[in-house]
Design a protein around this motif. Structure first.
Motif, PDB file in Angstrom:
ATOM      1  N   UNK A  72      -3.011 -24.043  59.034  1.00  8.83           N
ATOM      2  CA  UNK A  72      -4.265 -23.499  58.511  1.00  8.83           C
ATOM      3  C   UNK A  72      -5.362 -23.917  59.472  1.00  8.83           C
ATOM      4  N   UNK A  73      -6.020 -22.954  60.093  1.00  6.88           N
ATOM      5  CA  UNK A  73      -6.886 -23.244  61.231  1.00  6.88           C
ATOM      6  C   UNK A  73      -8.305 -22.758  61.002  1.00  6.88           C
ATOM      7  N   UNK A  74      -9.268 -23.628  61.389  1.00 12.99           N
ATOM      8  CA  UNK A  74     -10.681 -23.290  61.357  1.00 12.99           C
ATOM      9  C   UNK A  74     -11.311 -23.740  62.659  1.00 12.99           C
ATOM     10  N   UNK A  75     -12.212 -22.933  63.202  1.00 12.93           N
ATOM     11  CA  UNK A  75     -12.951 -23.260  64.425  1.00 12.93           C
ATOM     12  C   UNK A  75     -14.440 -23.331  64.107  1.00 12.93           C
ATOM     13  N   UNK A  76     -15.096 -24.367  64.635  1.00 16.60           N
ATOM     14  CA  UNK A  76     -16.519 -24.585  64.406  1.00 16.60           C
ATOM     15  C   UNK A  76     -17.159 -24.944  65.739  1.00 16.60           C
ATOM     16  N   UNK A 134      -4.306 -27.895  51.321  1.00 17.63           N
ATOM     17  CA  UNK A 134      -4.662 -27.696  52.721  1.00 17.63           C
ATOM     18  C   UNK A 134      -6.178 -27.761  52.907  1.00 17.63           C
ATOM     19  N   UNK A 135      -6.926 -27.223  51.956  1.00 17.80           N
ATOM     20  CA  UNK A 135      -8.386 -27.277  52.061  1.00 17.80           C
ATOM     21  C   UNK A 135      -8.881 -28.725  52.029  1.00 17.80           C
ATOM     22  N   UNK A 141     -10.594 -33.603  57.764  1.00 18.49           N
ATOM     23  CA  UNK A 141     -10.747 -33.422  59.209  1.00 18.49           C
ATOM     24  C   UNK A 141     -12.189 -33.101  59.565  1.00 18.49           C
ATOM     25  N   UNK A 142     -12.826 -32.233  58.800  1.00 14.87           N
ATOM     26  CA  UNK A 142     -14.198 -31.847  59.078  1.00 14.87           C
ATOM     27  C   UNK A 142     -15.184 -32.978  58.881  1.00 14.87           C
ATOM     28  N   UNK A 151     -18.827 -26.556  54.240  1.00 14.85           N
ATOM     29  CA  UNK A 151     -18.666 -26.017  55.585  1.00 14.85           C
ATOM     30  C   UNK A 151     -17.248 -25.517  55.848  1.00 14.85           C
ATOM     31  N   UNK A 152     -16.317 -25.862  54.964  1.00 11.97           N
ATOM     32  CA  UNK A 152     -14.916 -25.477  55.177  1.00 11.97           C
ATOM     33  C   UNK A 152     -14.680 -24.139  54.485  1.00 11.97           C
TER      34      UNK A 152
END
Length: 251
Positions: A72-76, A134-135, A141-142, A151-152
């Motif tokens: 599960x991927x997020x980019x910031x 996962x969230x 991580x965030x 922000x997630x």
């Protein structure tokens, strides 16, 4: 035999003995990539996460060595955390809900945070988002980068496929073969948050996820997608990058 931790000295000795006995297995490294170019390499276990700051021109490989990882991927953007992966635009702008070679991961500013360069899996999802578990991992991580739970946002998931049926229903299509991988090229500096956990429509326990990043600025000069929507996004991205460099020179 039970180790004593009644004093600081004995607790320290116990901790060091545990560390000495621990074995941490690293990821498989990409063939043909010089070790000096590798900037990050980690094997993420089930229900683990990683948070990495990646520079422009970084190539990052996500790999599924055992065949049941779920990334599960997020980019910031680190210098502008209000700009982050926008899954709706990532689907809408390229007219394609299914990730594959040449697909941009877009922000809501019309800029490319990363492009899918190579994909041997084909089993991904842009529609469901992460599970609650996962969230929570992504929030942890965030938090290490000053991000708050709000922000997630929505994420993309690699290595667990989902398809839309003719009646609109979402169907899980499982994983590809063990050893599948996805390469992403980072176009703008980004914080990558990734959690390795089960998928909302596929509750199988996740297996290890390999994450390896290396410097590949030469890939930025290659045309990875000729679609007009992608080319406009490239122009938006390059303008933002050039403007940021100009600002740094003035300062």
């Amino acid at each position: 035999m039970t180790s004593s931790t009644a004093s600081t000295e004995s607790a320290r000795a116990h901790a060091r003995s545990q560390a000495a006995a621990a074995t941490i297995e690293g990821p498989d490294l990409p063939a043909g990539v010089e070790s000096a170019r590798i900037t990050f390499a980690q094997r993420i276990p089930r229900d683990g996460y990683a948070n990495i700051v990646l520079g422009r021109g970084t190539r990052i490989r996500l790999a599924d060595p055992a065949g049941a990882a779920c990334a599960h991927l997020l980019l910031v953007r680190p210098e502008a955390p209000w700009e982050r992966l926008n899954v709706a635009d990532t689907v809408k702008v390229p007219w394609q809900a299914y990730l594959g070679d040449g697909h941009p991961l877009l922000s809501d500013q019309g800029r490319i945070l990363a492009t899918v360069l190579a994909d041997t899996s084909g089993s991904h999802d842009t529609l469901c988002g992460p599970t609650a578990e996962a969230r929570q991992l992504l929030r942890l991580a965030g938090a290490k980068h000053g991000l708050e739970p709000r922000d997630i946002g929505p994420t993309v998931s690699f290595f667990r496929g989902v398809r839309v049926e003719s009646d609109g229903a979402l169907t899980a299509t499982g994983s590809a073969a063990p050893g599948s991988s996805v390469d992403l090229l980072v176009h703008l500096p980004a914080v990558l948050l990734v959690a390795n956990a089960a998928h909302p429509l596929d509750d199988r326990a996740a297996t290890d996820l390999d994450v390896v990043a290396w410097a590949a600025p030469e890939d930025l000069a290659v045309t990875h997608n000729t679609d007009p929507e992608y080319q406009r996004a490239v122009q938006n991205t390059e303008r933002a990058w050039t403007a940021a460099l100009t600002l740094e020179v003035r300062e």
